[in-house]
Write a protein that holds these residues in place. Structure first.
Motif, mmCIF file in Angstrom:
data_model
loop_
_atom_site.group_PDB
_atom_site.id
_atom_site.type_symbol
_atom_site.label_atom_id
_atom_site.label_comp_id
_atom_site.label_asym_id
_atom_site.label_seq_id
_atom_site.Cartn_x
_atom_site.Cartn_y
_atom_site.Cartn_z
ATOM 1 N N GLY A 1 0.781 -1.232 0.000
ATOM 2 C CA GLY A 1 0.000 0.000 0.000
ATOM 3 C C GLY A 1 0.810 1.278 0.000
ATOM 4 O O GLY A 1 0.284 2.343 -0.313
ATOM 5 N N HIS A 2 2.090 1.221 0.353
ATOM 6 C CA HIS A 2 2.867 2.465 0.396
ATOM 7 C C HIS A 2 3.155 2.952 -1.013
ATOM 8 O O HIS A 2 3.105 2.190 -1.980
ATOM 9 C CB HIS A 2 4.140 2.300 1.228
ATOM 10 C CG HIS A 2 5.333 1.780 0.488
ATOM 11 N ND1 HIS A 2 5.566 0.435 0.302
ATOM 12 C CD2 HIS A 2 6.363 2.436 -0.107
ATOM 13 C CE1 HIS A 2 6.684 0.275 -0.375
ATOM 14 N NE2 HIS A 2 7.195 1.467 -0.633
ATOM 15 N N GLU A 3 3.418 4.246 -1.110
ATOM 16 C CA GLU A 3 3.669 4.888 -2.403
ATOM 17 C C GLU A 3 4.990 5.654 -2.381
ATOM 18 O O GLU A 3 5.391 6.186 -1.351
ATOM 19 C CB GLU A 3 2.555 5.878 -2.747
ATOM 20 C CG GLU A 3 1.205 5.242 -2.953
ATOM 21 C CD GLU A 3 0.094 6.253 -3.184
ATOM 22 O OE1 GLU A 3 -0.993 5.810 -3.581
ATOM 23 O OE2 GLU A 3 0.307 7.469 -2.971
ATOM 24 N N VAL A 4 5.607 5.706 -3.553
ATOM 25 C CA VAL A 4 6.769 6.545 -3.796
ATOM 26 C C VAL A 4 6.371 7.473 -4.940
ATOM 27 O O VAL A 4 5.847 7.007 -5.957
ATOM 28 C CB VAL A 4 8.010 5.717 -4.192
ATOM 29 C CG1 VAL A 4 9.168 6.626 -4.583
ATOM 30 C CG2 VAL A 4 8.407 4.776 -3.063
ATOM 31 N N LYS B 1 2.912 15.897 12.066
ATOM 32 C CA LYS B 1 1.529 15.572 11.684
ATOM 33 C C LYS B 1 1.294 14.063 11.630
ATOM 34 O O LYS B 1 0.286 13.607 11.089
ATOM 35 C CB LYS B 1 1.215 16.189 10.322
ATOM 36 C CG LYS B 1 1.237 17.701 10.334
ATOM 37 C CD LYS B 1 0.986 18.258 8.949
ATOM 38 C CE LYS B 1 1.063 19.780 8.977
ATOM 39 N NZ LYS B 1 0.959 20.372 7.648
ATOM 40 N N GLY B 2 2.252 13.294 12.169
ATOM 41 C CA GLY B 2 2.090 11.846 12.221
ATOM 42 C C GLY B 2 2.452 11.125 10.934
ATOM 43 O O GLY B 2 2.098 9.960 10.755
ATOM 44 N N ARG B 3 3.177 11.777 10.031
ATOM 45 C CA ARG B 3 3.564 11.181 8.750
ATOM 46 C C ARG B 3 5.064 10.942 8.715
ATOM 47 O O ARG B 3 5.841 11.752 9.210
ATOM 48 C CB ARG B 3 3.199 12.106 7.579
ATOM 49 C CG ARG B 3 1.735 12.387 7.364
ATOM 50 C CD ARG B 3 0.977 11.218 6.765
ATOM 51 N NE ARG B 3 1.436 10.792 5.461
ATOM 52 C CZ ARG B 3 1.000 11.292 4.310
ATOM 53 N NH1 ARG B 3 0.103 12.248 4.297
ATOM 54 N NH2 ARG B 3 1.476 10.817 3.176
ATOM 55 N N THR B 4 5.447 9.846 8.111
ATOM 56 C CA THR B 4 6.848 9.561 7.864
ATOM 57 C C THR B 4 7.088 9.716 6.374
ATOM 58 O O THR B 4 6.384 9.117 5.570
ATOM 59 C CB THR B 4 7.202 8.121 8.293
ATOM 60 O OG1 THR B 4 6.927 7.969 9.681
ATOM 61 C CG2 THR B 4 8.659 7.811 8.012
ATOM 62 N N ILE B 5 8.057 10.544 6.011
ATOM 63 C CA ILE B 5 8.352 10.776 4.598
ATOM 64 C C ILE B 5 9.869 10.824 4.412
ATOM 65 O O ILE B 5 10.576 11.419 5.205
ATOM 66 C CB ILE B 5 7.687 12.075 4.067
ATOM 67 C CG1 ILE B 5 7.820 12.218 2.550
ATOM 68 C CG2 ILE B 5 8.220 13.296 4.760
ATOM 69 C CD1 ILE B 5 6.895 11.372 1.765
ATOM 70 N N GLU B 6 10.338 10.145 3.393
ATOM 71 C CA GLU B 6 11.721 10.264 2.964
ATOM 72 C C GLU B 6 11.730 11.220 1.780
ATOM 73 O O GLU B 6 10.807 11.206 0.970
ATOM 74 C CB GLU B 6 12.275 8.913 2.515
ATOM 75 C CG GLU B 6 12.411 7.901 3.616
ATOM 76 C CD GLU B 6 12.907 6.555 3.079
ATOM 77 O OE1 GLU B 6 13.574 6.524 2.022
ATOM 78 O OE2 GLU B 6 12.588 5.546 3.707
ATOM 79 N N ILE B 7 12.767 12.013 1.670
ATOM 80 C CA ILE B 7 12.907 12.935 0.541
ATOM 81 C C ILE B 7 14.259 12.681 -0.100
ATOM 82 O O ILE B 7 15.288 12.712 0.570
ATOM 83 C CB ILE B 7 12.764 14.406 0.982
ATOM 84 C CG1 ILE B 7 11.384 14.640 1.603
ATOM 85 C CG2 ILE B 7 12.994 15.333 -0.197
ATOM 86 C CD1 ILE B 7 11.181 16.025 2.184
ATOM 87 N N PRO C 1 -2.220 9.726 1.053
ATOM 88 C CA PRO C 1 -1.991 9.388 2.461
ATOM 89 C C PRO C 1 -0.993 8.242 2.684
ATOM 90 O O PRO C 1 -0.472 8.103 3.786
ATOM 91 C CB PRO C 1 -3.381 9.008 2.985
ATOM 92 C CG PRO C 1 -4.241 8.852 1.798
ATOM 93 C CD PRO C 1 -3.615 9.566 0.670
ATOM 94 N N GLN C 2 -0.686 7.465 1.655
ATOM 95 C CA GLN C 2 0.269 6.364 1.794
ATOM 96 C C GLN C 2 1.656 6.710 1.226
ATOM 97 O O GLN C 2 2.512 5.834 1.109
ATOM 98 C CB GLN C 2 -0.275 5.105 1.099
ATOM 99 C CG GLN C 2 -1.583 4.595 1.685
ATOM 100 C CD GLN C 2 -1.451 4.288 3.169
ATOM 101 O OE1 GLN C 2 -0.488 3.672 3.604
ATOM 102 N NE2 GLN C 2 -2.414 4.748 3.953
ATOM 103 N N LEU C 3 1.861 7.980 0.896
ATOM 104 C CA LEU C 3 3.141 8.404 0.335
ATOM 105 C C LEU C 3 4.229 8.308 1.408
ATOM 106 O O LEU C 3 4.120 8.919 2.467
ATOM 107 C CB LEU C 3 3.045 9.853 -0.175
ATOM 108 C CG LEU C 3 4.254 10.374 -0.942
ATOM 109 C CD1 LEU C 3 4.406 9.650 -2.273
ATOM 110 C CD2 LEU C 3 4.118 11.880 -1.172
#
Length: 160
Positions: free
Chosen positions: A60-63, A136-142, A94-96
């Motif tokens: 379900g996760h997205e890139v 905001k409760g999100r984990t994101i890699e950049i 939301p799954q990014l």
């Protein structure tokens, strides 16, 4: 053999060089980690909601990839533009879990005086964005695909 790329001369796609750069980045993105069961989605022109394209994985996760044709440098205006794209992407996906920034330049690290270099400006934006998402409760890699890393991908000895 090293590739010499001049993105100021990139071929137009859909009538613009920006479109040509976006198309190139999306074609390269389509080749990245095509895991079994994953799906690559290329968004059309216009309301891209912060991403040119993205890949959805079985879990379900997205890139997602965002191309910015910032050909004349990376200053505060470009930082604001990138921030807007990231916020729209996080809101609509939301799954990014990863956001890949594609730039047609290599960021300069000409540190002098009190003015931040392009590298410092980008790293400050990246850190602030990751921390803001976490708040905001999100984990994101950049990740950054600069001109040299795009050139490296184009020069790979791979039949794809």
């Amino acid at each position: 053999m090293a590739l010499t790329l001049d993105f100021k001369r990139i071929r137009e796609h859909r009538g613009t060089q920006n479109g040509g750069f976006e198309e190139l980045c999306c074609q390269l993105a389509a080749l990245e980690e095509p895991a079994k069961g994953s799906q690559f989605i290329r968004k059309g022109p216009g309301a891209d909601q912060g991403l040119e394209c993205y890949r959805t994985y079985v879990d379900g996760h997205e890139v997602g990839w965002q191309a910015k044709y910032f050909i004349n440098g990376f200053d505060d205006g470009q930082v604001a533009d990138l921030s807007d794209s990231l916020q729209r992407a996080l809101s609509s996906h939301p799954q990014l879990m990863a956001f890949v920034v594609c730039l047609p330049i290599d960021l300069r690290d000409n540190r002098s005086g009190k003015k931040a270099s392009e590298v410092q400006r980008y790293e400050k934006w990246r850190k602030k964005s990751i921390e803001g998402a976490a708040a905001k409760g999100r984990t994101i890699e950049i990740e950054l695909w600069s001109a040299s890393s795009i050139g490296e991908r184009l020069g790979r000895d791979d039949p794809a």
